[in-house]
Scaffold this motif. Sequence first.
Motif, PDB file in Angstrom:
ATOM      1  N   THR A 260      28.188 -79.667  13.957  1.00 29.99           N
ATOM      2  CA  THR A 260      27.162 -79.451  12.944  1.00 29.99           C
ATOM      3  C   THR A 260      27.794 -79.609  11.569  1.00 29.99           C
ATOM      4  O   THR A 260      29.005 -79.443  11.402  1.00 29.99           O
ATOM      5  CB  THR A 260      26.526 -78.050  13.053  1.00 29.99           C
ATOM      6  OG1 THR A 260      27.551 -77.055  12.866  1.00 29.99           O
ATOM      7  CG2 THR A 260      25.875 -77.845  14.409  1.00 29.99           C
ATOM      8  N   LEU A 261      26.963 -79.936  10.593  1.00 32.84           N
ATOM      9  CA  LEU A 261      27.422 -80.119   9.212  1.00 32.84           C
ATOM     10  C   LEU A 261      26.374 -79.547   8.286  1.00 32.84           C
ATOM     11  O   LEU A 261      25.209 -79.946   8.329  1.00 32.84           O
ATOM     12  CB  LEU A 261      27.655 -81.595   8.928  1.00 32.84           C
ATOM     13  CG  LEU A 261      28.143 -81.982   7.528  1.00 32.84           C
ATOM     14  CD1 LEU A 261      29.439 -81.267   7.187  1.00 32.84           C
ATOM     15  CD2 LEU A 261      28.331 -83.500   7.451  1.00 32.84           C
ATOM     16  N   GLY A 262      26.779 -78.582   7.463  1.00 29.87           N
ATOM     17  CA  GLY A 262      25.843 -77.900   6.584  1.00 29.87           C
ATOM     18  C   GLY A 262      25.791 -78.481   5.186  1.00 29.87           C
ATOM     19  O   GLY A 262      26.638 -79.285   4.786  1.00 29.87           O
ATOM     20  N   HIS A 263      24.809 -78.072   4.432  1.00 30.12           N
ATOM     21  CA  HIS A 263      24.684 -78.462   3.028  1.00 30.12           C
ATOM     22  C   HIS A 263      25.954 -78.063   2.264  1.00 30.12           C
ATOM     23  O   HIS A 263      26.469 -76.955   2.408  1.00 30.12           O
ATOM     24  CB  HIS A 263      23.490 -77.751   2.383  1.00 30.12           C
ATOM     25  CG  HIS A 263      22.175 -78.115   2.998  1.00 30.12           C
ATOM     26  ND1 HIS A 263      21.342 -79.075   2.477  1.00 30.12           N
ATOM     27  CD2 HIS A 263      21.544 -77.630   4.100  1.00 30.12           C
ATOM     28  CE1 HIS A 263      20.258 -79.172   3.218  1.00 30.12           C
ATOM     29  NE2 HIS A 263      20.349 -78.317   4.206  1.00 30.12           N
ATOM     30  N   GLY A 264      26.454 -78.997   1.448  1.00 31.36           N
ATOM     31  CA  GLY A 264      27.604 -78.688   0.611  1.00 31.36           C
ATOM     32  C   GLY A 264      28.916 -78.542   1.353  1.00 31.36           C
ATOM     33  O   GLY A 264      29.877 -78.006   0.814  1.00 31.36           O
ATOM     34  N   ARG A 265      28.984 -79.039   2.591  1.00 32.91           N
ATOM     35  CA  ARG A 265      30.207 -78.934   3.389  1.00 32.91           C
ATOM     36  C   ARG A 265      30.780 -80.324   3.644  1.00 32.91           C
ATOM     37  O   ARG A 265      30.064 -81.324   3.684  1.00 32.91           O
ATOM     38  CB  ARG A 265      29.931 -78.262   4.729  1.00 32.91           C
ATOM     39  CG  ARG A 265      29.351 -76.881   4.634  1.00 32.91           C
ATOM     40  CD  ARG A 265      30.380 -75.861   4.189  1.00 32.91           C
ATOM     41  NE  ARG A 265      31.411 -75.649   5.197  1.00 32.91           N
ATOM     42  CZ  ARG A 265      32.433 -74.804   5.033  1.00 32.91           C
ATOM     43  NH1 ARG A 265      32.557 -74.116   3.899  1.00 32.91           N
ATOM     44  NH2 ARG A 265      33.339 -74.654   5.987  1.00 32.91           N
ATOM     45  N   VAL A 266      32.093 -80.385   3.827  1.00 36.88           N
ATOM     46  CA  VAL A 266      32.786 -81.623   4.147  1.00 36.88           C
ATOM     47  C   VAL A 266      33.455 -81.461   5.505  1.00 36.88           C
ATOM     48  O   VAL A 266      34.278 -80.560   5.696  1.00 36.88           O
ATOM     49  CB  VAL A 266      33.843 -81.980   3.086  1.00 36.88           C
ATOM     50  CG1 VAL A 266      34.554 -83.284   3.463  1.00 36.88           C
ATOM     51  CG2 VAL A 266      33.214 -82.097   1.706  1.00 36.88           C
ATOM     52  N   LEU A 267      33.081 -82.322   6.442  1.00 35.96           N
ATOM     53  CA  LEU A 267      33.715 -82.353   7.758  1.00 35.96           C
ATOM     54  C   LEU A 267      34.515 -83.643   7.875  1.00 35.96           C
ATOM     55  O   LEU A 267      33.961 -84.737   7.709  1.00 35.96           O
ATOM     56  CB  LEU A 267      32.662 -82.295   8.868  1.00 35.96           C
ATOM     57  CG  LEU A 267      33.174 -82.502  10.305  1.00 35.96           C
ATOM     58  CD1 LEU A 267      34.103 -81.366  10.721  1.00 35.96           C
ATOM     59  CD2 LEU A 267      32.018 -82.639  11.287  1.00 35.96           C
ATOM     60  N   ALA A 268      35.810 -83.526   8.128  1.00 34.03           N
ATOM     61  CA  ALA A 268      36.655 -84.698   8.351  1.00 34.03           C
ATOM     62  C   ALA A 268      36.758 -84.947   9.842  1.00 34.03           C
ATOM     63  O   ALA A 268      37.105 -84.040  10.611  1.00 34.03           O
ATOM     64  CB  ALA A 268      38.039 -84.486   7.749  1.00 34.03           C
ATOM     65  N   LEU A 269      36.451 -86.172  10.248  1.00 30.96           N
ATOM     66  CA  LEU A 269      36.581 -86.590  11.635  1.00 30.96           C
ATOM     67  C   LEU A 269      37.843 -87.430  11.717  1.00 30.96           C
ATOM     68  O   LEU A 269      37.915 -88.514  11.119  1.00 30.96           O
ATOM     69  CB  LEU A 269      35.347 -87.398  12.029  1.00 30.96           C
ATOM     70  CG  LEU A 269      35.042 -87.620  13.506  1.00 30.96           C
ATOM     71  CD1 LEU A 269      34.906 -86.294  14.246  1.00 30.96           C
ATOM     72  CD2 LEU A 269      33.770 -88.446  13.661  1.00 30.96           C
ATOM     73  N   VAL A 270      38.866 -86.939  12.407  1.00 30.17           N
ATOM     74  CA  VAL A 270      40.178 -87.577  12.394  1.00 30.17           C
ATOM     75  C   VAL A 270      40.579 -87.997  13.807  1.00 30.17           C
ATOM     76  O   VAL A 270      40.091 -87.465  14.803  1.00 30.17           O
ATOM     77  CB  VAL A 270      41.254 -86.661  11.773  1.00 30.17           C
ATOM     78  CG1 VAL A 270      40.848 -86.199  10.388  1.00 30.17           C
ATOM     79  CG2 VAL A 270      41.539 -85.460  12.664  1.00 30.17           C
ATOM     80  N   GLY A 271      41.490 -88.947  13.874  1.00 32.70           N
ATOM     81  CA  GLY A 271      42.004 -89.422  15.146  1.00 32.70           C
ATOM     82  C   GLY A 271      42.544 -90.833  14.996  1.00 32.70           C
ATOM     83  O   GLY A 271      42.344 -91.492  13.974  1.00 32.70           O
ATOM     84  N   GLU A 272      43.248 -91.299  16.023  1.00 33.36           N
ATOM     85  CA  GLU A 272      43.817 -92.641  16.010  1.00 33.36           C
ATOM     86  C   GLU A 272      42.713 -93.692  16.056  1.00 33.36           C
ATOM     87  O   GLU A 272      41.563 -93.400  16.389  1.00 33.36           O
ATOM     88  CB  GLU A 272      44.737 -92.829  17.216  1.00 33.36           C
ATOM     89  CG  GLU A 272      45.980 -91.962  17.210  1.00 33.36           C
ATOM     90  CD  GLU A 272      46.697 -91.999  18.543  1.00 33.36           C
ATOM     91  OE1 GLU A 272      47.734 -92.676  18.628  1.00 33.36           O
ATOM     92  OE2 GLU A 272      46.224 -91.362  19.494  1.00 33.36           O
ATOM     93  N   SER A 273      43.066 -94.926  15.731  1.00 32.58           N
ATOM     94  CA  SER A 273      42.129 -96.037  15.865  1.00 32.58           C
ATOM     95  C   SER A 273      41.662 -96.135  17.317  1.00 32.58           C
ATOM     96  O   SER A 273      42.468 -96.006  18.248  1.00 32.58           O
ATOM     97  CB  SER A 273      42.806 -97.354  15.457  1.00 32.58           C
ATOM     98  OG  SER A 273      43.151 -97.327  14.092  1.00 32.58           O
ATOM     99  N   GLY A 274      40.366 -96.349  17.502  1.00 27.40           N
ATOM    100  CA  GLY A 274      39.812 -96.442  18.841  1.00 27.40           C
ATOM    101  C   GLY A 274      39.412 -95.116  19.456  1.00 27.40           C
ATOM    102  O   GLY A 274      38.984 -95.072  20.610  1.00 27.40           O
ATOM    103  N   SER A 275      39.520 -94.034  18.690  1.00 29.72           N
ATOM    104  CA  SER A 275      39.190 -92.718  19.251  1.00 29.72           C
ATOM    105  C   SER A 275      37.693 -92.446  19.290  1.00 29.72           C
ATOM    106  O   SER A 275      37.258 -91.488  19.935  1.00 29.72           O
ATOM    107  CB  SER A 275      39.891 -91.610  18.451  1.00 29.72           C
ATOM    108  OG  SER A 275      39.469 -91.613  17.095  1.00 29.72           O
ATOM    109  N   GLY A 276      36.894 -93.262  18.581  1.00 25.47           N
ATOM    110  CA  GLY A 276      35.449 -93.070  18.602  1.00 25.47           C
ATOM    111  C   GLY A 276      34.863 -92.600  17.292  1.00 25.47           C
ATOM    112  O   GLY A 276      33.664 -92.318  17.217  1.00 25.47           O
TER     113      GLY A 276
END
Length: 338
Positions: A41-57
């Motif tokens: 989930t991601l709320g108003h005024g929040r920053v979510l970083a989605l991290v991982g190697e190339s090809g992780s999705g």
Amino acid sequence: MSAPPSPAPSPLPPLLEVQALRAELATRGGPLNMLDDVSFTLGHGRVLALVGESGSGKSATAFSIMGLLDPPARVAGGSVRFAGRELVGLAEAEMRRLRGNRIAMIFQDPMMTLNPVLTIGAQIVETVLAHAPVGRAEARRRARDVLGRVGVPGPEERLACHPHQLSGGLRQRVAIAIALLHQPDLIIADEPTTALDATIQAQILREVRALVTERRTALLWITHDLSVAEQLADDIAVMYAGRIVERGPATALLRQPIHPYTAGLIASLPRGRRGSRLTPIPGLPPTLASRPSGCAFRPRCGVAGPACAADPPWRDRLAGSAPGGAVRCVNPGQAVAA
């Protein structure tokens, strides 16, 4: 499949809710899983970083949310709700009304945003006119101002340029400017600063962070660069082989990683004096056709055991110096303690 433990209650409902999202690629040998049980989930005024190697999705997740997966890829299940509205299966005309206005995406390749045969000014002005009831002179003023905000030198002159007349870095800044133009409720950014120098990257990160703070914009920032995630994100979700394997508050997760893959990513970062040896993760990520059952990371994991051949459950991250979040692992924390 089990769902990750619910986050703490928020004063506002999440702006973006992704639940059990699955995406697959059709092949002659049958469908291959691109994404499997992706939930966050991601709320108003929040920053979510989605991290991982190339090809992780990571990019597949962004394209699935935006409804931009092209055949033979498709969303095969799950839910994506934006401001309470289901996006999976939404008519293309309805998605177009959301894209660029309430939801904006910044692509890794700026030419996915820019039309090569139109001037920069024409593209930005038409974008303004498509979403705001203003005249052409005001639209041009907004176009000039937003270019200046992301560090484009001589913004008035750049309006007359075609994309091929700009460097790759300038084209990316123009694409970022277009995404910021209407101050959307949600921005999805797919490694947008990779091609930029450190000074411009820092300027854009400040501009994006200011937008998040002032406008309560939600930001999903996709990156392989943990240092950028550390600067920008409130929360981090770590992806491997099409799944989120760990998530939690950015500071806590980076200080005390629990999943062996997260620990490996952090250990492989350059630290200490120049010339010191790095500690890479052994092996390579699996391809879509070679993902093992159970925990996909187990062929590369130094603490994997027989139990890892089963589907790992979601559980709370370990309590202690860095609590919060969840991890998908049979034996969380062993690699950190080892």
